[in-house]
Motif scaffolding. Structure first.
Motif, short mmCIF file in Angstrom:
data_model
loop_
_atom_site.label_atom_id
_atom_site.label_comp_id
_atom_site.label_asym_id
_atom_site.label_seq_id
_atom_site.Cartn_x
_atom_site.Cartn_y
_atom_site.Cartn_z
N GLU A 1 0.84 -1.21 0.00
CA GLU A 1 0.00 0.00 0.00
C GLU A 1 0.88 1.25 0.00
OE1 GLU A 1 -2.38 -0.61 3.49
OE2 GLU A 1 -3.68 -2.07 2.50
N SER A 2 1.96 1.24 0.76
CA SER A 2 2.88 2.38 0.80
C SER A 2 3.51 2.63 -0.56
CB SER A 2 3.97 2.15 1.85
OG SER A 2 3.44 2.16 3.14
N CYS A 3 3.94 1.55 -1.23
CA CYS A 3 4.54 1.69 -2.56
C CYS A 3 3.56 2.30 -3.55
CB CYS A 3 5.02 0.33 -3.07
SG CYS A 3 6.46 -0.32 -2.23
N ILE A 4 2.33 1.80 -3.53
CA ILE A 4 1.31 2.31 -4.45
C ILE A 4 0.99 3.77 -4.12
CG2 ILE A 4 -1.13 2.10 -5.11
CD1 ILE A 4 -0.70 -0.99 -4.75
N ALA A 5 0.80 4.06 -2.84
CA ALA A 5 0.48 5.43 -2.44
C ALA A 5 1.60 6.40 -2.81
CB ALA A 5 0.21 5.49 -0.94
N LEU A 6 2.84 5.97 -2.63
CA LEU A 6 3.98 6.82 -2.97
C LEU A 6 3.99 7.14 -4.47
CD1 LEU A 6 6.58 8.25 -2.05
CD2 LEU A 6 7.79 6.09 -2.43
#
Length: 175
Positions: free
Chosen positions: A65-70
């Motif tokens: 989720e962090s990778c996608i959000a970034l």
């Protein structure tokens, strides 16, 4: 409406001047020069990828989720920076304290603040104890951008909203 905008600009500059000029101290120089890099692309990509690749269970999901959000969060940042080319505070406000190699691109919104919120919010959602540690760090990255003379408070606020929004969207989509 003009009076409201004028009032907001005046108070934003007052807050900026407090952080940038009145808080100055040699130890804070070292602290904020260091912590600001946590919101940089290298640190945020590294942290998000490490959690996604090496985490287990909920941590792995939060890392994804962090990778996608970034990745997603920087699309509106790039568009807004082009559409609303706001000069950095040190280029506009006399006596702004800045440090080596100040950025010359547009200031609104803060990319560092966007990045740290987009990566940390999924981790905070996954584990409440993480929020107690990560939220103050994310806020300090935003403050560091003002301390270093690179962003206005509204730049950092907008970055935190964009990063949080992208993180919540990623969590809703993936989770």
């Amino acid at each position: 409406m003009d009076r409201v905008v004028s009032w907001l600009v005046q108070h934003e500059r007052r807050m900026f001047n407090f952080v940038n000029r009145r808080m100055q101290h040699r130890r804070l120089d070292l602290f904020f020069n260091g912590i600001t890099h946590l919101g940089g692309a290298t640190a945020m990509i590294f942290i998000a990828l490490c959690v996604a690749l090496f985490g287990r269970g909920s941590w792995k999901l939060a890392g994804l989720e962090s990778c996608i959000a970034l990745a997603v969060s920087h699309i509106p940042v790039a568009v807004i920076k082009k559409k609303y080319p706001r000069l950095r505070p040190y280029l506009v406000l006399p006596d702004t304290i800045t440090y080596k190699n100040p950025l010359k691109d547009h200031s609104f919104p803060s990319g560092h603040t966007t990045a740290i919120f987009s990566v940390t919010v999924p981790l905070m959602l996954m584990s409440p104890w993480c929020a107690a540690v990560l939220l103050p760090i994310a806020i300090l990255v935003g403050i560091s951008r003002m301390y270093l003379g690179l962003h206005y408070p509204s730049d950092c606020l907008a970055g935190s909203v964009i990063g949080t929004g992208a993180a919540l969207a990623a969590a809703a989509f993936i989770g």
